[in-house]
Design an enzyme around this catalytic site. Structure first.
Site, PDB file in Angstrom:
ATOM      1  N   GLU A  37      -9.656  59.284  53.607  1.00  0.00           N
ATOM      2  CA  GLU A  37      -8.290  59.051  54.050  1.00  0.00           C
ATOM      3  C   GLU A  37      -7.971  57.549  54.074  1.00  0.00           C
ATOM      4  OE1 GLU A  37      -6.180  61.211  54.300  1.00  0.00           O
ATOM      5  OE2 GLU A  37      -6.881  63.092  55.194  1.00  0.00           O
TER       6      GLU A  37
ATOM      7  N   GLU B 190      -7.466  57.896  47.538  1.00  0.00           N
ATOM      8  CA  GLU B 190      -6.769  59.023  48.176  1.00  0.00           C
ATOM      9  C   GLU B 190      -5.271  58.956  47.910  1.00  0.00           C
ATOM     10  OE1 GLU B 190      -4.567  60.976  51.517  1.00  0.00           O
ATOM     11  OE2 GLU B 190      -4.818  58.815  51.212  1.00  0.00           O
TER      12      GLU B 190
ATOM     13  N   CYS C 101      -8.244  85.728  57.583  1.00  0.00           N
ATOM     14  CA  CYS C 101      -8.807  84.926  56.496  1.00  0.00           C
ATOM     15  C   CYS C 101     -10.326  84.857  56.490  1.00  0.00           C
ATOM     16  CB  CYS C 101      -8.205  83.519  56.502  1.00  0.00           C
ATOM     17  SG  CYS C 101      -8.714  82.485  57.885  1.00  0.00           S
TER      18      CYS C 101
ATOM     19  N   HIS D 242      -8.262  77.601  58.007  1.00  0.00           N
ATOM     20  CA  HIS D 242      -8.110  78.635  56.992  1.00  0.00           C
ATOM     21  C   HIS D 242      -9.413  78.698  56.204  1.00  0.00           C
ATOM     22  CE1 HIS D 242      -6.632  81.402  54.136  1.00  0.00           C
ATOM     23  NE2 HIS D 242      -6.495  80.546  53.152  1.00  0.00           N
TER      24      HIS D 242
ATOM     25  N   ASP E 169      -9.357  82.243  46.784  1.00  0.00           N
ATOM     26  CA  ASP E 169      -8.842  82.631  48.100  1.00  0.00           C
ATOM     27  C   ASP E 169      -8.322  84.058  48.027  1.00  0.00           C
ATOM     28  OD1 ASP E 169      -7.767  82.811  50.609  1.00  0.00           O
ATOM     29  OD2 ASP E 169      -6.688  80.907  50.525  1.00  0.00           O
TER      30      ASP E 169
ATOM     31  N   ASP F 289       1.260  65.913  53.002  1.00  0.00           N
ATOM     32  CA  ASP F 289       1.778  65.052  54.052  1.00  0.00           C
ATOM     33  C   ASP F 289       2.739  65.866  54.921  1.00  0.00           C
ATOM     34  OD1 ASP F 289       0.364  62.894  53.138  1.00  0.00           O
ATOM     35  OD2 ASP F 289       2.005  62.078  51.952  1.00  0.00           O
TER      36      ASP F 289
END
Length: 749
Positions: free
Chosen positions: A542, A547, A359, A422, A445, A487
């Site tokens: 967070e 959020e 990557c 990544h 990407d 999650d």
């Protein structure tokens, strides 16, 4: 003269064409230029040789047919163009393209221009030019089938000494420097012009058509590169900040961040977007990606095509990916230090994909390609990055009754994973295809992961859309949203559940722990003070209301996610568990998997525990089981106990893979209440740093010496050692074999 941006421009040698440039930015020594035609035709250059034959034959054939067609026309008294002059270096200075090697080529320099600006062009005629007598038309052609209606052909009459059209049209004005046989023009390229190679054709006729309708056609074979222009307010990639333009367009070296979240480090990389190989390959990639000629002025379509064309999955792009550690027939991804060596290999091997990349290499190549085309671009690393394969916006891990992770899930189709890191890219542009407010940085990407519109491509995704949870906006927003927000759900085998599994844990704050890029205008060769945290650009803080609202907004737009979020744990949780994080260890040291267990109830609790240590690739894919332990113990009311698994160096060193990543799992069950707990942690085994010392202050065109050294911390010698060395503007990339071993606890220099 002043152009449309009120910049004073004066071309050199108005009365006569200047001679070809005698200077060059090329860095090869004399005698190093490779003659591809002299190579073995069945070797790696055979495809290039064959393609050059085709191109030469095709050009010769077309030229002969044009010449024949001209001779068959009735004689014309119209003037004739003998040659053109592009003022290549003068225009390059004004268009901020003077760093491109192609501008300085001693044999065939190329004009490299930015749209939304004017440039100078001169035509030399056979006879003196007379605006009242000679009718001159400039035809600028783009692509294999130029069309005025599609914006790939511009026809500009040469008539005035002022610009007369709107800023959305090609235009030209006659410069006062025109005299005798030389016509000097200032040509305006609209900010919506297609990006890539344009060709010029000049048609000469008579203003008085009663004297004849014939035309003489001059076809210029010069490849004129037109790029995006982040300095132009009318261009969709406009970036209103000089420092950011310098960093994200001009800077040809930087960093790509890799490693575990707790020990992230910047890996230096030479992007080399001005190298002679970079821009031609960038334009070739647009061809490979099958972007319609009429779409190549649209940065949204262009960057989407780049994300597809850099990898080899669909069109035989630049780089082939591999993640299994078997690189014997190519170059291991971690050995690359810059983009130029990869691009050179790609061209020399007949445009066959180079082996191998991962990557961060894909991302670095995208940075090179985008910056070479004029698109502001940065490499971005997401630490603890989710790979959601079933569009549930969750990362689901399934564990059997004995604590083993069930790869593929219950149906063998769930390959969700969490990568330690990544790397992808952010590109800067307006998004007129989206509602207002979604322009700016967009994620793309090039690492092949999941298909989008039947191709391995991803983006552009508005960062603002990701932050708000607006996953219904183009392109691939759900995938990128999950990468930074998913999650993590752990599922345990449960015969009493309707589908055989019950959720034992949901971790809302594990994914997307940090998102790093190199900071604008900073450069730290010895540390990472030049890194910038982008977390706030991708997600709200967070555990904040914003959020969770973004998560709920995204879940509302995804039916599969709604099903997963409906499950709620029902057991009594009166035992607390805490997996002790491991920050780092140095190669040669042992490590411990430690869990602190505390019984908060007033009753005795019997607990089963499973501890596992594995080596993993940075993608989160398991490489080898290093050690596993399981057992049962009893905790009295309010008691606390530590359980641990110790792993010695002798147990893990043979099982390490690239990046030396480790993953530890801990799963515990309480017999009396059915409470199930699980957790995981990642860390890396660090190697000694390479020390680089330069003997003296480097000077232009004067050889200098650099010394590389490190100390071997192990009780065994190191063998088969290699160095990869790269330096922007200093030297061509080199791979150096070290033919001596480094003894145990010895120093290498």
């Amino acid at each position: 003269m002043r152009n449309r941006n009120n910049t004073t421009v004066q071309p050199q040698s108005r009365s006569a064409f200047p001679s070809r440039p005698n200077g060059s930015r090329g860095r090869r020594a004399q005698g190093q230029t490779q003659n591809f035609m002299s190579r073995n035709r069945n070797g790696s250059d055979y495809n290039n040789w064959l393609n050059s034959l085709r191109a030469d034959y095709s050009r010769s054939f077309s030229r002969r047919r044009r010449d024949e067609a001209e001779t068959e026309k009735p004689p014309s008294s119209a003037n004739t163009v003998e040659r053109t002059h592009w003022y290549i270096k003068d225009n390059a200075k004004n268009h901020k393209t003077i760093k491109y090697d192609l501008v300085h080529d001693e044999t065939e320099p190329k004009p490299i221009l930015r749209r939304g600006q004017t440039f100078y062009l001169a035509l030399r005629f056979k006879d003196n030019y007379d605006v009242k007598k000679d009718r001159v038309l400039l035809h600028f052609n783009f692509g294999h089938k130029p069309s005025v209606q599609k914006g790939t052909k511009a026809i500009i009459p040469v008539e005035n000494d002022k610009f007369t059209k709107t800023k959305d049209d090609w235009d030209c004005r006659i410069d006062p420097g025109t005299r005798a046989r030389d016509l000097v023009l200032q040509v305006y390229i609209p900010a919506s012009a297609m990006v890539g190679i344009w060709r010029l054709e000049v048609r000469c006729g008579l203003q008085d058509t009663t004297q004849g309708h014939g035309q003489n056609v001059y076809t210029d074979e010069t490849d004129c590169y037109v790029l995006f222009n982040p300095w132009c307010k009318d261009d969709n990639v406009y970036l209103d900040d000089d420092d950011k333009r310098e960093e994200y367009v001009i800077n040809d070296k930087g960093k790509v961040y890799v490693g575990p979240f707790s020990r992230a480090r910047g890996r230096p990389w030479v992007f080399g977007q001005f190298d002679d190989v970079a821009l031609p390959v960038a334009v070739y990639i647009l061809e490979l990606s099958r972007i319609a000629d009429s779409e190549r002025g649209n940065p949204v379509r262009v960057v989407r095509g780049i994300s597809a064309g850099v990898n080899d999955s669909d069109e035989g792009g630049i780089l082939e990916g591999r993640w299994d550690g078997e690189y014997g027939d190519g170059v291991a991804p971690y050995k690359w230090t810059g983009s130029v060596r990869i691009l050179e290999e790609y061209v020399k091997n007949g445009y066959k994909p180079v082996k191998y990349g991962q990557c961060w290499v894909f991302s670095a190549l995208v940075t090179t390609v985008c910056r070479s085309l004029g698109i502001p671009c940065r490499s971005v690393t997401n630490f603890v990055s989710a790979h959601d394969t079933n569009s549930s916006l969750t990362i689901d891990k399934f564990f059997t009754s004995d604590g083993e992770e069930l790869e593929g899930g219950p149906d063998g189709e769930n390959w969700d994973s969490i990568w330690n890191f990544h790397v992808w890219n952010d590109v800067w542009m307006a998004r007129p295809d989206l509602p207002p407010g979604y322009g700016g940085w967009q994620a793309i990407d090039a690492t092949p992961q999941e298909e989008s519109e039947l191709k391995m491509q991803c983006g552009p995704v508005s960062l603002e859309a990701v932050r708000r949870g607006d996953i219904g906006l183009s392109y691939d927003a759900p995938f990128v949203f999950a990468e930074v927000n998913a999650d993590v759900m752990h599922w345990a085998e449960d015969p009493e559940s309707d589908w055989g599994w019950s959720r034992m844990k949901m971790n809302k704050y594990h994914v997307g722990r940090s998102i790093l890029t190199k900071a604008c205008g900073k450069d730290d060769d010895f540390g990472d003070t030049d890194r910038e945290e982008l977390l706030d650009s991708y997600k709200n803080p967070e555990n904040s209301v914003a959020e969770r609202l973004a998560i709920h907004n995204a879940v509302r737009g995804c039916r599969r996610a709604q099903q997963y979020y409906e499950y709620k744990p029902g057991q009594k949780d009166d035992v607390s568990f805490d997996l002790i994080d491991i920050d780092k260890i140095t190669v040669g040291q042992e490590f411990k998997v430690q869990v602190m267990v505390r019984n908060d109830s007033d009753e005795t609790r019997n607990i089963s525990a499973y501890l596992t240590a594995r080596s993993v690739y940075y993608t989160g894919i398991s490489a080898s089981l290093i050690k596993k332990a399981e057992g049962k113990f009893t905790l009295g009311p309010k008691q606390q106990q530590e359980i641990a698994l110790t792993v010695a160096y002798s147990e893990y060193w043979k099982k390490m893979v690239e990046h030396c990543m480790m993953k530890i799992y801990a799963i515990c069950r309480v017999q009396e209440t059915g409470q199930t707990w699980s957790d995981e942690d990642d860390f890396s085994v660090e190697k000694p740093k390479l020390d680089i010392q330069v003997a003296s202050q480097p000077k232009v065109r004067v050889a200098c010496e650099a010394t590389f050294s490190f100390k071997n911390p192990l009780d065994m010698p190191l063998t088969d050692c290699h160095l990869s060395v790269d330096g922007a503007g200093l030297m061509r990339p080199r791979a150096i074999d070290i033919n001596t071993e480094v003894p145990a606890h010895g120093e290498f220099t």
